[in-house]
Scaffold this motif. Structure first.
Motif, PDB file in Angstrom:
ATOM      1  N   PRO A  64       1.486   1.074   7.967  1.00  0.00           N
ATOM      2  CA  PRO A  64       2.066   1.411   6.656  1.00  0.00           C
ATOM      3  C   PRO A  64       3.354   2.215   6.737  1.00  0.00           C
ATOM      4  N   GLU A  65       3.510   2.985   7.816  1.00  0.00           N
ATOM      5  CA  GLU A  65       4.722   3.809   7.908  1.00  0.00           C
ATOM      6  C   GLU A  65       5.975   2.963   8.116  1.00  0.00           C
ATOM      7  N   LYS A  66       5.820   1.689   8.525  1.00  0.00           N
ATOM      8  CA  LYS A  66       6.967   0.831   8.798  1.00  0.00           C
ATOM      9  C   LYS A  66       7.393  -0.006   7.605  1.00  0.00           C
ATOM     10  N   CYS A  67       6.622   0.014   6.511  1.00  0.00           N
ATOM     11  CA  CYS A  67       6.962  -0.843   5.374  1.00  0.00           C
ATOM     12  C   CYS A  67       6.703  -0.119   4.058  1.00  0.00           C
ATOM     13  N   GLU A  68       7.290  -0.639   3.028  1.00  0.00           N
ATOM     14  CA  GLU A  68       7.154  -0.078   1.685  1.00  0.00           C
ATOM     15  C   GLU A  68       6.535  -1.128   0.777  1.00  0.00           C
ATOM     16  N   VAL A  69       5.409  -0.799   0.166  1.00  0.00           N
ATOM     17  CA  VAL A  69       4.802  -1.694  -0.814  1.00  0.00           C
ATOM     18  C   VAL A  69       5.544  -1.496  -2.130  1.00  0.00           C
ATOM     19  N   LEU A  70       6.225  -2.533  -2.565  1.00  0.00           N
ATOM     20  CA  LEU A  70       7.025  -2.439  -3.788  1.00  0.00           C
ATOM     21  C   LEU A  70       6.181  -2.634  -5.034  1.00  0.00           C
ATOM     22  N   ALA A  71       5.195  -3.525  -4.954  1.00  0.00           N
ATOM     23  CA  ALA A  71       4.353  -3.835  -6.115  1.00  0.00           C
ATOM     24  C   ALA A  71       2.970  -4.227  -5.638  1.00  0.00           C
ATOM     25  N   GLN A  72       1.954  -3.915  -6.454  1.00  0.00           N
ATOM     26  CA  GLN A  72       0.568  -4.230  -6.132  1.00  0.00           C
ATOM     27  C   GLN A  72       0.021  -5.266  -7.108  1.00  0.00           C
ATOM     28  N   ALA A  73      -0.790  -6.198  -6.588  1.00  0.00           N
ATOM     29  CA  ALA A  73      -1.463  -7.175  -7.439  1.00  0.00           C
ATOM     30  C   ALA A  73      -2.844  -6.646  -7.812  1.00  0.00           C
ATOM     31  N   GLU A  74      -3.235  -6.844  -9.066  1.00  0.00           N
ATOM     32  CA  GLU A  74      -4.512  -6.348  -9.567  1.00  0.00           C
ATOM     33  C   GLU A  74      -5.270  -7.465 -10.282  1.00  0.00           C
ATOM     34  N   GLY A  75      -6.597  -7.258 -10.378  1.00  0.00           N
ATOM     35  CA  GLY A  75      -7.405  -8.150 -11.208  1.00  0.00           C
ATOM     36  C   GLY A  75      -8.453  -8.935 -10.473  1.00  0.00           C
ATOM     37  N   GLY A  76      -8.338  -9.129  -9.174  1.00  0.00           N
ATOM     38  CA  GLY A  76      -9.304  -9.938  -8.446  1.00  0.00           C
ATOM     39  C   GLY A  76     -10.046  -9.140  -7.398  1.00  0.00           C
ATOM     40  N   GLY A  77     -10.314  -7.878  -7.667  1.00  0.00           N
ATOM     41  CA  GLY A  77     -10.952  -7.001  -6.693  1.00  0.00           C
ATOM     42  C   GLY A  77     -10.017  -5.847  -6.373  1.00  0.00           C
ATOM     43  N   PRO A  78     -10.092  -5.321  -5.163  1.00  0.00           N
ATOM     44  CA  PRO A  78      -9.210  -4.202  -4.788  1.00  0.00           C
ATOM     45  C   PRO A  78      -7.737  -4.612  -4.871  1.00  0.00           C
ATOM     46  N   GLU A  79      -6.900  -3.658  -5.160  1.00  0.00           N
ATOM     47  CA  GLU A  79      -5.465  -3.926  -5.192  1.00  0.00           C
ATOM     48  C   GLU A  79      -4.991  -4.441  -3.838  1.00  0.00           C
ATOM     49  N   ILE A  80      -4.063  -5.388  -3.868  1.00  0.00           N
ATOM     50  CA  ILE A  80      -3.454  -5.889  -2.632  1.00  0.00           C
ATOM     51  C   ILE A  80      -1.944  -5.912  -2.821  1.00  0.00           C
ATOM     52  N   PRO A  81      -1.181  -5.795  -1.726  1.00  0.00           N
ATOM     53  CA  PRO A  81       0.281  -5.821  -1.866  1.00  0.00           C
ATOM     54  C   PRO A  81       0.764  -7.140  -2.463  1.00  0.00           C
ATOM     55  N   TYR A  82       1.689  -7.032  -3.386  1.00  0.00           N
ATOM     56  CA  TYR A  82       2.312  -8.226  -3.985  1.00  0.00           C
ATOM     57  C   TYR A  82       3.721  -8.438  -3.435  1.00  0.00           C
ATOM     58  N   ALA A  83       4.485  -7.357  -3.338  1.00  0.00           N
ATOM     59  CA  ALA A  83       5.844  -7.428  -2.783  1.00  0.00           C
ATOM     60  C   ALA A  83       6.030  -6.289  -1.801  1.00  0.00           C
ATOM     61  N   ILE A  84       6.631  -6.594  -0.642  1.00  0.00           N
ATOM     62  CA  ILE A  84       6.786  -5.613   0.440  1.00  0.00           C
ATOM     63  C   ILE A  84       8.232  -5.643   0.940  1.00  0.00           C
ATOM     64  N   HIS A  85       8.716  -4.467   1.312  1.00  0.00           N
ATOM     65  CA  HIS A  85      10.037  -4.351   1.930  1.00  0.00           C
ATOM     66  C   HIS A  85       9.882  -3.642   3.269  1.00  0.00           C
ATOM     67  N   SER A  86      10.416  -4.265   4.319  1.00  0.00           N
ATOM     68  CA  SER A  86      10.379  -3.649   5.641  1.00  0.00           C
ATOM     69  C   SER A  86      11.644  -4.048   6.392  1.00  0.00           C
ATOM     70  N   GLY A  87      12.463  -3.041   6.714  1.00  0.00           N
ATOM     71  CA  GLY A  87      13.707  -3.334   7.418  1.00  0.00           C
ATOM     72  C   GLY A  87      14.623  -4.201   6.579  1.00  0.00           C
ATOM     73  N   ASN A  88      14.995  -5.351   7.126  1.00  0.00           N
ATOM     74  CA  ASN A  88      15.881  -6.265   6.385  1.00  0.00           C
ATOM     75  C   ASN A  88      15.106  -7.372   5.680  1.00  0.00           C
ATOM     76  N   LEU A  89      13.768  -7.245   5.619  1.00  0.00           N
ATOM     77  CA  LEU A  89      12.931  -8.289   5.033  1.00  0.00           C
ATOM     78  C   LEU A  89      12.310  -7.838   3.714  1.00  0.00           C
ATOM     79  N   TRP A  90      12.491  -8.667   2.676  1.00  0.00           N
ATOM     80  CA  TRP A  90      11.770  -8.529   1.409  1.00  0.00           C
ATOM     81  C   TRP A  90      10.814  -9.717   1.316  1.00  0.00           C
ATOM     82  N   TYR A  91       9.537  -9.434   1.041  1.00  0.00           N
ATOM     83  CA  TYR A  91       8.563 -10.532   0.983  1.00  0.00           C
ATOM     84  C   TYR A  91       7.770 -10.464  -0.320  1.00  0.00           C
ATOM     85  N   PHE A  92       7.672 -11.622  -1.002  1.00  0.00           N
ATOM     86  CA  PHE A  92       6.843 -11.774  -2.205  1.00  0.00           C
ATOM     87  C   PHE A  92       5.730 -12.755  -1.873  1.00  0.00           C
ATOM     88  N   SER A  93       4.500 -12.369  -2.168  1.00  0.00           N
ATOM     89  CA  SER A  93       3.369 -13.187  -1.738  1.00  0.00           C
ATOM     90  C   SER A  93       3.141 -14.413  -2.609  1.00  0.00           C
TER      91      SER A  93
END
Length: 634
Positions: free
Chosen positions: A209-238
């Motif tokens: 977790p120290e290497k990345c930033e969770v930008l947004a969390q997805a909710e509604g289907g159980g425990p929260e899970i990352p929806y969008a993540i930023h790490s270094g030069n990478l932005w990822y949307f699930s």
């Protein structure tokens, strides 16, 4: 200028329904380089404007926007073949390109199979749009994206192929092998809960977790899970957040993060366009007068969207605005006070009544109207402008009725109007029009788009309903919202809404103080963001008149050499109308403000005339008396 070089996109963007708009009379000169699947073709000459509109070809588009900044970053968009995508995703790439128009980007679009090694390094940023899980990505693409230091935004499917190179885990997160999650229908982003369509979502795990930033969390289907993540030069949307464009949807996460991803900082300024909506010849004149008077009392700039002809085929009714002198006078009074006029189609209908039907969209079939050729669309646009000018109303922007039209129609609108205020259908098979949270400086057609992104304030006066949609738009640093106000909206609701928007630091904008142009046959209309000499805008052999806020009557420039056109300046807020010499648009006679204002002015004229006649009589009697005295003395 916004230069968009777009290469390699297959013709698969032309989905069922799109092909109907490849009209022989809607063409542009261009050179196309189509690369995909290893094939390369060069086509020179006349090609349908739809190709340019959907970013299929290598086409340079110029946006007339003097207040736009210099060209922004050069972005490479790589995507899976649209033919393999689910129907809801086929609009994703055109919708992304439209969003990038907010950043003045130069854009290059290719399919995955057309990617050549090293291309990522030729651009400032790379966006991959994963439209279908399992698409085999080229080794050159994976190698370059794993090694580049350029910003990479990965939207949706196939991140696992990059993960196989053990690079995603180094960034602090990884995809957990599992069935795609479909129950997550909400996204939490910066304290705001956003809606999310019920579609598959990749499950992510934070390994470091120290290497990345969770930008947004997805909710509604159980425990929260990352929806969008930023790490270094990478932005990822699930998931690809371009399947729906709800004003309160998770699509806004991408809209906001594009600022950081592209490294483009816009001033954090909130703007609101106040627009009196859906005015047509049958609109109650008193309602328009009361609402425009209230907005002037509040000292806020506003616009009026006008459909110039009312039509109801079922009853055989057709009413032009020019036949409604009282309404025309009230609208002209608002224009004189500074209101901007927006043309909202010609009749705002195709089969049904004006205002309740679309003009360029078959609502029942959910497809562009087959009967609207580019020639017919061009004719209706010209007739709309002509009818408004006949009423002394000068449009400076356009609104597509219901925000839906075909690609060929949008190309025609862009020929005639530099600016539109609306939602925009990204492709003809998209489920809904695209809603923007910010100004689009140049869209796929080279047109500036002022967002139409809030529900209307109607006669019910539901202010809360409008404000609920304002908050999500405020997630971006430079939001622009448009509030459509019905002439029948309760005055107290309008005042409450204005007070709330002020409290949220939204500043009303005057689109007459932006650079806009309208061009139809033998006519040009201009507004400017900064003072500009009239000589720069007036073609040789043409005359003009200018509307100046607060000044009754137009300032005429129809006597070359004697009218001061050489030194005249078009200032912000004024509207210039140009036309060939001797071809000034004719106007119906109407008193500004309607009969009440006419009566008031008539009383003033009678009083002034009586005063002048009285003074003349006093003078005459005075002279007669003096003459009589002189005669007696003699």
């Amino acid at each position: 200028m916004i230069d968009r070089a777009v290469r390699g996109t297959r013709l698969a963007f032309l989905q069922h329904g799109d092909e109907a708009n490849l009209r022989a009379d809607t063409k542009v000169k261009a050179c196309m380089i189509i690369r995909g699947g290893g094939d390369q073709h060069v086509v020179t000459g006349l090609v349908p404007a739809l190709f340019a509109a959907l970013m299929i070809a290598s086409v340079s588009l110029r946006a007339f926007a003097a207040d736009a900044g210099p060209a922004g970053p050069h972005v490479l968009v790589v995507h899976d073949p649209p033919t393999q995508a689910a129907p809801g995703l086929r609009a994703a790439v055109p919708a992304l390109i439209a969003l990038l128009g907010h950043f003045d980007c130069r854009i290059q679009v290719i399919e995955t199979d057309a990617y050549q090694g090293g291309e990522a390094e030729d651009h400032d940023a790379v966006i991959y749009v994963g439209l279908k899980e399992g698409t085999k990505l080229p080794r050159a693409l994976l190698r370059d994206l794993s090694r580049t230091e350029k910003p990479v935004c990965w939207l949706g499917a196939n991140l696992g192929q990059l993960d196989a190179r053990a690079l995603v885990r180094v960034r602090g997160f990884e995809i957990v092998p599992s069935e795609p999650q479909v129950e997550y229908t909400r996204v939490l982003y910066r304290g705001q809960l956003l809606s999310r369509p019920d579609i598959p979502l990749a499950r992510l795990r934070l390994a470091r977790p120290e290497k990345c930033e969770v930008l947004a969390q997805a909710e509604g289907g159980g425990p929260e899970i990352p929806y969008a993540i930023h790490s270094g030069n990478l932005w990822y949307f699930s998931d690809p957040p371009l399947q729906t464009f709800a004003p309160d949807g998770c699509y806004l996460v991408l809209c906001d993060q594009l600022h950081a991803f592209l490294g483009v900082s816009h001033p954090e300024e909130r703007k609101v366009l106040l627009r009196i909506a859906d005015v047509n010849p049958l609109t109650d004149p008193d309602a328009v007068r009361n609402l425009s008077g209230l907005l002037r009392t509040e000292e806020v700039p506003f616009a009026i969207a006008i459909t110039p002809v009312y039509r109801d085929p079922a009853r055989g009714v057709e009413e032009p605005l020019s036949a409604k002198r009282r309404l025309v006078g009230i609208l002209r009074e608002a224009q004189t006070a500074g209101a901007a006029v927006i043309a909202e189609g010609y009749t705002h209908q195709s089969f049904g009544r004006t205002g309740e039907d679309a003009e360029w969209w078959d609502v029942k079939r959910d497809l562009p109207l087959a009967s609207r050729s580019a020639v017919e669309t061009r004719r209706r646009v010209k007739k709309s402008v002509a009818e408004l000018l006949k009423c002394g109303l000068v449009p400076v922007a356009w609104t597509t009725p219901k925000g839906r039209a075909g690609a060929g129609d949008y190309a025609v609108f862009a020929e005639h109007f530099s600016t539109a205020c609306e939602r925009r259908q990204p492709t003809e098979t998209a489920r809904e029009p695209q809603v923007f949270p910010f100004l689009i400086r140049s869209d796929n057609y080279g047109q500036r788009i002022l967002p139409d992104n809030l529900p209307s304030l109607g006669k019910e006066g539901k202010v809360e309903r409008v404000l609920e949609q304002v908050h999500p738009q405020s997630l971006v640093p430079d939001p622009w919202v448009t509030v459509n106000i019905s002439p029948e909206a309760p005055p107290e609701a309008v005042r409450m809404l204005l007070a709330e928007l002020r409290g949220m630091e939204y500043r009303p904008v005057d689109i007459r103080r932006m650079t806009n142009w309208v061009k139809v046959e033998n006519l040009g209309i201009y507004t400017q963001v900064a003072p500009r000499p009239l000589a720069d805008l007036l073609p040789k052999g043409w005359d003009a008149f200018m509307l100046v806020p607060g000044q009754r009557g137009a300032q005429s420039f129809e006597k070359p050499g004697r009218d001061g056109r050489e030194t005249a300046v078009l200032k912000p807020g004024a509207v210039l109308v140009t036309f060939p010499a001797g071809m000034r648009p004719k106007q119906v006679f109407a008193f500004e403000g309607g009969p009440e204002a006419a009566s008031h002015r008539l009383v003033l004229w009678v009083a002034r005339a009586a005063l002048i006649i009285g003074l003349i009589l006093v003078g005459v009697f005075g002279l007669a008396y003096v003459a009589q005295l002189l005669t007696r003395r003699a």
